[in-house]
Design a protein around this motif. Structure first.
Motif, PDB file in Angstrom:
ATOM      1  N   ARG A 260       8.090  -3.569   0.509  1.00 50.16           N
ATOM      2  CA  ARG A 260       7.936  -4.307   1.786  1.00 50.16           C
ATOM      3  C   ARG A 260       6.668  -4.596   1.979  1.00 50.16           C
ATOM      4  N   LEU A 261       6.268  -5.831   2.410  1.00 43.81           N
ATOM      5  CA  LEU A 261       5.019  -6.221   2.881  1.00 43.81           C
ATOM      6  C   LEU A 261       5.082  -6.332   4.223  1.00 43.81           C
ATOM      7  N   SER A 262       4.319  -5.330   4.842  1.00 40.29           N
ATOM      8  CA  SER A 262       4.037  -5.252   6.290  1.00 40.29           C
ATOM      9  C   SER A 262       3.139  -6.482   6.628  1.00 40.29           C
ATOM     10  N   LYS A 263       3.089  -6.741   7.951  1.00 36.56           N
ATOM     11  CA  LYS A 263       2.112  -7.779   8.347  1.00 36.56           C
ATOM     12  C   LYS A 263       0.585  -7.468   7.959  1.00 36.56           C
ATOM     13  N   GLU A 264       0.380  -6.091   8.090  1.00 35.45           N
ATOM     14  CA  GLU A 264      -1.273  -5.963   7.731  1.00 35.45           C
ATOM     15  C   GLU A 264      -1.423  -6.039   6.197  1.00 35.45           C
ATOM     16  N   GLU A 265      -0.146  -5.638   5.304  1.00 30.56           N
ATOM     17  CA  GLU A 265      -0.565  -5.660   3.912  1.00 30.56           C
ATOM     18  C   GLU A 265      -0.385  -7.280   3.491  1.00 30.56           C
ATOM     19  N   ILE A 266       0.264  -8.154   4.328  1.00 28.72           N
ATOM     20  CA  ILE A 266       0.213  -9.492   3.812  1.00 28.72           C
ATOM     21  C   ILE A 266      -0.929 -10.203   4.280  1.00 28.72           C
ATOM     22  N   LYS A 267      -1.763  -9.638   5.422  1.00 26.86           N
ATOM     23  CA  LYS A 267      -2.900 -10.191   6.009  1.00 26.86           C
ATOM     24  C   LYS A 267      -4.010  -9.679   4.922  1.00 26.86           C
ATOM     25  N   LYS A 268      -4.014  -8.514   4.347  1.00 28.60           N
ATOM     26  CA  LYS A 268      -5.017  -8.253   3.411  1.00 28.60           C
ATOM     27  C   LYS A 268      -4.948  -8.999   2.125  1.00 28.60           C
ATOM     28  N   ALA A 269      -3.753  -9.568   1.587  1.00 25.47           N
ATOM     29  CA  ALA A 269      -3.501 -10.232   0.462  1.00 25.47           C
ATOM     30  C   ALA A 269      -4.104 -11.628   0.905  1.00 25.47           C
ATOM     31  N   PHE A 270      -3.823 -12.227   2.052  1.00 25.66           N
ATOM     32  CA  PHE A 270      -4.425 -13.492   2.312  1.00 25.66           C
ATOM     33  C   PHE A 270      -6.123 -13.436   2.445  1.00 25.66           C
ATOM     34  N   GLN A 271      -6.487 -12.356   2.922  1.00 24.01           N
ATOM     35  CA  GLN A 271      -7.943 -12.138   2.975  1.00 24.01           C
ATOM     36  C   GLN A 271      -8.475 -12.110   1.486  1.00 24.01           C
ATOM     37  N   GLN A 272      -7.875 -11.378   0.677  1.00 17.75           N
ATOM     38  CA  GLN A 272      -8.114 -11.540  -0.743  1.00 17.75           C
ATOM     39  C   GLN A 272      -8.177 -13.073  -1.222  1.00 17.75           C
ATOM     40  N   LEU A 273      -7.267 -13.788  -0.887  1.00 22.94           N
ATOM     41  CA  LEU A 273      -7.143 -14.998  -1.552  1.00 22.94           C
ATOM     42  C   LEU A 273      -8.208 -15.941  -0.847  1.00 22.94           C
ATOM     43  N   GLY A 274      -9.181 -15.505   0.017  1.00 24.32           N
ATOM     44  CA  GLY A 274     -10.100 -16.292   0.816  1.00 24.32           C
ATOM     45  C   GLY A 274      -9.438 -16.999   2.109  1.00 24.32           C
ATOM     46  N   SER A 275      -8.501 -16.824   2.730  1.00 17.08           N
ATOM     47  CA  SER A 275      -7.965 -17.473   3.891  1.00 17.08           C
ATOM     48  C   SER A 275      -9.044 -17.435   5.008  1.00 17.08           C
ATOM     49  N   ARG A 276      -9.022 -18.479   5.531  1.00 20.68           N
ATOM     50  CA  ARG A 276      -9.978 -18.684   6.826  1.00 20.68           C
ATOM     51  C   ARG A 276      -9.331 -17.750   7.928  1.00 20.68           C
ATOM     52  N   PHE A 277      -8.024 -18.047   8.042  1.00 20.57           N
ATOM     53  CA  PHE A 277      -7.289 -17.549   9.216  1.00 20.57           C
ATOM     54  C   PHE A 277      -5.986 -16.629   8.698  1.00 20.57           C
ATOM     55  N   PRO A 278      -6.389 -15.459   8.340  1.00 22.79           N
ATOM     56  CA  PRO A 278      -5.293 -14.812   7.583  1.00 22.79           C
ATOM     57  C   PRO A 278      -4.274 -14.315   8.459  1.00 22.79           C
ATOM     58  N   GLY A 279      -4.541 -14.159   9.824  1.00 21.38           N
ATOM     59  CA  GLY A 279      -3.535 -13.777  10.756  1.00 21.38           C
ATOM     60  C   GLY A 279      -2.541 -14.747  11.109  1.00 21.38           C
ATOM     61  N   TRP A 280      -3.194 -15.922  11.516  1.00 23.44           N
ATOM     62  CA  TRP A 280      -2.027 -17.067  11.366  1.00 23.44           C
ATOM     63  C   TRP A 280      -1.212 -17.163  10.139  1.00 23.44           C
ATOM     64  N   ARG A 281      -1.768 -17.277   9.036  1.00 19.49           N
ATOM     65  CA  ARG A 281      -0.945 -17.327   7.753  1.00 19.49           C
ATOM     66  C   ARG A 281       0.002 -16.194   7.575  1.00 19.49           C
ATOM     67  N   VAL A 282      -0.287 -15.285   8.040  1.00 20.50           N
ATOM     68  CA  VAL A 282       0.938 -14.099   8.106  1.00 20.50           C
ATOM     69  C   VAL A 282       2.028 -14.537   8.920  1.00 20.50           C
ATOM     70  N   ARG A 283       1.620 -14.784  10.099  1.00 25.25           N
ATOM     71  CA  ARG A 283       2.626 -15.415  11.101  1.00 25.25           C
ATOM     72  C   ARG A 283       3.309 -16.555  10.362  1.00 25.25           C
TER      73      ARG A 283
ATOM     74  N   ALA B 185       0.742  -1.215  -0.020  1.00 26.11           N
ATOM     75  CA  ALA B 185       0.016   0.139  -0.120  1.00 26.11           C
ATOM     76  C   ALA B 185       0.872   1.287  -0.121  1.00 26.11           C
ATOM     77  N   ASN B 186       2.025   1.230   0.706  1.00 29.98           N
ATOM     78  CA  ASN B 186       2.841   2.651   0.861  1.00 29.98           C
ATOM     79  C   ASN B 186       3.927   2.628  -0.068  1.00 29.98           C
ATOM     80  N   GLY B 187       4.135   1.368  -0.927  1.00 28.84           N
ATOM     81  CA  GLY B 187       5.156   1.395  -2.092  1.00 28.84           C
ATOM     82  C   GLY B 187       6.286   1.670  -1.581  1.00 28.84           C
ATOM     83  N   ASP B 188       6.613   0.926  -0.518  1.00 28.37           N
ATOM     84  CA  ASP B 188       7.980   0.917   0.063  1.00 28.37           C
ATOM     85  C   ASP B 188       8.886  -0.397  -0.366  1.00 28.37           C
TER      86      ASP B 188
END
Length: 91
Positions: free
Chosen positions: A34-57, A29-32
């Motif tokens: 790097r993918l932050s935890k929140e940015e990765i979480k949003k990607a997993f949510q778009q992919l339909g992950s049931r547990f995006p927070g766990w997937r991020v970790r 989102a900020n174009g740096d």
């Protein structure tokens, strides 16, 4: 040009490696570069992950080679490999 992936996709769908990389890059989102935890979480949510927070970790455990708590574009290949192992098909 944005990747045309629905806001929430079915985990049974297949993606090319390039499509998954593009999806994750779009969430920088900020174009740096790097993918932050929140940015990765949003990607997993778009992919339909049931547990995006766990997937991020787990994805950080597998792909964050320098331990800085984010995924750099140089670590994106490892993130895509991880995604391919856990239900998101790569063609």
């Amino acid at each position: 040009m944005p990747l045309s992936v629905p806001k929430s996709v079915n985990r049974d769908m297949s993606f090319t490696e390039g499509q998954l990389k593009a999806l994750f890059k779009e969430h920088d989102a900020n174009g740096d570069g790097r993918l932050s935890k929140e940015e990765i979480k949003k990607a997993f949510q778009q992919l339909g992950s049931r547990f995006p927070g766990w997937r991020v970790r787990r994805s950080l455990h597998h792909a964050d080679s320098n331990g800085d708590g984010s995924i750099g574009l140089d670590e994106l290949d490892e993130l895509v490999k991880y995604v391919g192992k856990f239900g998101y098909s790569i063609q």
